[in-house]
Design an enzyme around this catalytic site. Structure first.
Site, short mmCIF file in Angstrom:
data_model
loop_
_atom_site.label_atom_id
_atom_site.label_comp_id
_atom_site.label_asym_id
_atom_site.label_seq_id
_atom_site.Cartn_x
_atom_site.Cartn_y
_atom_site.Cartn_z
N TYR A 226 21.14 38.00 30.77
CA TYR A 226 20.96 36.57 30.53
C TYR A 226 19.86 36.28 29.51
CZ TYR A 226 23.99 34.62 34.12
OH TYR A 226 25.06 34.23 34.85
N LYS B 173 22.79 48.81 40.25
CA LYS B 173 23.79 49.79 39.82
C LYS B 173 23.03 50.94 39.15
CE LYS B 173 28.20 50.85 39.11
NZ LYS B 173 29.24 50.99 40.12
N ASP C 49 28.69 47.20 43.70
CA ASP C 49 30.12 47.16 44.05
C ASP C 49 30.31 47.40 45.55
OD1 ASP C 49 29.02 49.55 43.19
OD2 ASP C 49 30.89 50.43 42.53
N ASP D 292 23.83 36.19 40.12
CA ASP D 292 24.71 35.07 39.84
C ASP D 292 26.07 35.28 40.51
OD1 ASP D 292 25.48 32.69 38.67
OD2 ASP D 292 26.22 33.67 36.86
#
Ligand code: NAD
Length: 368
Positions: free
Chosen positions: A124, A191, A224, A248
């Site tokens: 972002y 991740k 995930d 988000d």
């Protein structure tokens, strides 16, 4: 003395849900002075920008604001006003509670999660190079030289900055929040198995910060897997702390679990400064129809009251929203089993309930 609050109605459905929110907050009897400023797509013609300087000046002065959603015009070169406000005021923590409310039909029951999303870094940051430009070509060459990895010609390139400073303060925020609100566990979501240096740094810092809070349980999850876990065993989770992009996405997922964007509140918090806003956007297709659910911004308003120290009034607003939704008579199209009412009618039903309630009731608190 009145609390001076910057009020940004926004665009699309923003002005309608903002009016609904002020109707309810004014019914609490808390003395609020709204300092109204304009931002959004509709003021570009007047000011040459969707974010005129007086908006940030007002928030810097009042230190607290509540805003309706603001659409990001596609293809005009204007970046998101919402992201700009968060960055300019260094509102580094985006707090998004997701709590099941009685009366809302959802495959998920008894959800009680708080998403703490980092607001200033990550993909972002807006550092992107457009395909075909000399900057993209230069960035590609430099990246290939520095990393020794091949990047296809004609690529667009985006940068994902994650700092130790940014990671430390957001994880600390999550732990402090957990401690102050009687929460038991913080889960860092990442991740790091793939993005070893960026997400890896976030995870390493999260583990370090966790050592300072032995009273709060800590664990981490790969993003995930987190999505799957939330679908299967959401009750195992409590406070989630995430970098910007995952935050988000996961917070919208959590909003979906409690019945949709119409009931999901939020806050952007920095050091001694805060801007409250619903998670949802400006839903332009519903603009001006007095149709959408005002609860998300009303509950954001309750978070703001609590931030201002008006805990009893905040609890009354939350209890009133819960009561009107549970009763199901004065609710908007997204919640109605029968004939829906309009945005302002739902707000007026909530406001009436706020006034009827002998404070304090026994609400399900949505902390801030
Ligand atoms: P959106 O949240 O505006 O709308 C998506 C859908 O969610 C709507 O079509 C509607 O079905 C539902 N919805 C949203 N708010 C609702 C409400 N209060 N009651 C009932 N249903 C509701 O998302 P979008 O269509 O992806 O974005 C529209 C614009 O909003 C874009 O320009 C986007 O950039 C902007 N946006 C702004 C913010 C913000 O102001 N913080 C946040 C997200 C998106």
């Amino acid at each position: 003395m009145a609390y001076r609050v910057t009020l940004i109605p926004g665009d699309g459905i923003g002005p309608e849900v903002t009016r609904a929110m002020t109707t309810v907050l004014e019914a609490t009897g808390v003395d609020l002075e709204w300092i109204r400023v304009e931002a959004g797509v509709e003021v570009i013609e007047k000011y040459g920008t969707p974010l005129p300087p007086q908006v940030l000046e007002s928030i810097r002065e009042t230190r607290v604001a509540i805003k309706g959603p603001i659409g990001t015009p596609v293809g005009t070169g204007f970046r998101s006003v919402n992201v700009a406000i968060r960055k300019e005021l260094d509102l580094y923590a985006n707090l998004r509670p997701a709590k099941s409310l009685p009366g809302i039909k959802s495959p998920f029951q008894d959800i009680d999660l708080v998403v703490v999303r980092e607001n200033t870094e990550d993909l972002y940051a807006g550092i992107e190079f457009e395909r075909g430009t000399p900057e993209a070509a230069h960035a590609r060459e430099e990246m290939m030289r520095l990393s020794g990895k091949f990047i296809r010609e004609g690529s667009a390139i985006g940068i994902k900055p994650i700092s130790e400073f940014g990671s430390r303060r957001i994880v600390k925020f999550a732990f402090e929040y957990a401690r102050q609100n009687g929460r038991k566990k913080v889960t860092a979501v990442h991740k790091a198995n793939i993005m070893k240096f960026t997400d890896g740094l976030f995870l390493q810092v999260a583990r370090e910060v966790a050592q300072e809070y032995p009273d709060i349980e800590f664990e981490d999850r790969i993003v995930d897997n987190m999505c799957m876990q939330l679908m299967q065993k959401p009750q195992l989770y409590d406070v989630l702390v995430l970098t910007n992009l995952y935050g988000d996405i996961i917070s919208d997922l959590c909003a979906g679990m409690i019945g949709g964007l119409g009931v999901a509140p939020g806050a952007n918090i920095g050091d001694g400064i805060a801007v409250f806003e619903a998670i949802h956007g400006s839903a332009p297709k519903y603009a001006g129809q007095n149709k959408v659910n005002p609860s998300a911004l009303i509950l954001s308003g309750a978070m703001m009251l609590r931030y201002l120290g008006e805990r009893e009034a905040a609890a009354r607003v939350e209890a009133a929203v819960q009561s009107v939704i549970a009763e199901g008579k004065y609710v908007t199209y997204d919640l109605a089993q029968g004939e829906p009412v309009g945005t302002q009618e739902m707000a007026e039903a909530i406001a009436a309930r706020v006034q009827e309630m002998a404070p304090p009731q026994d609400p399900i608190p949505i902390e801030s």
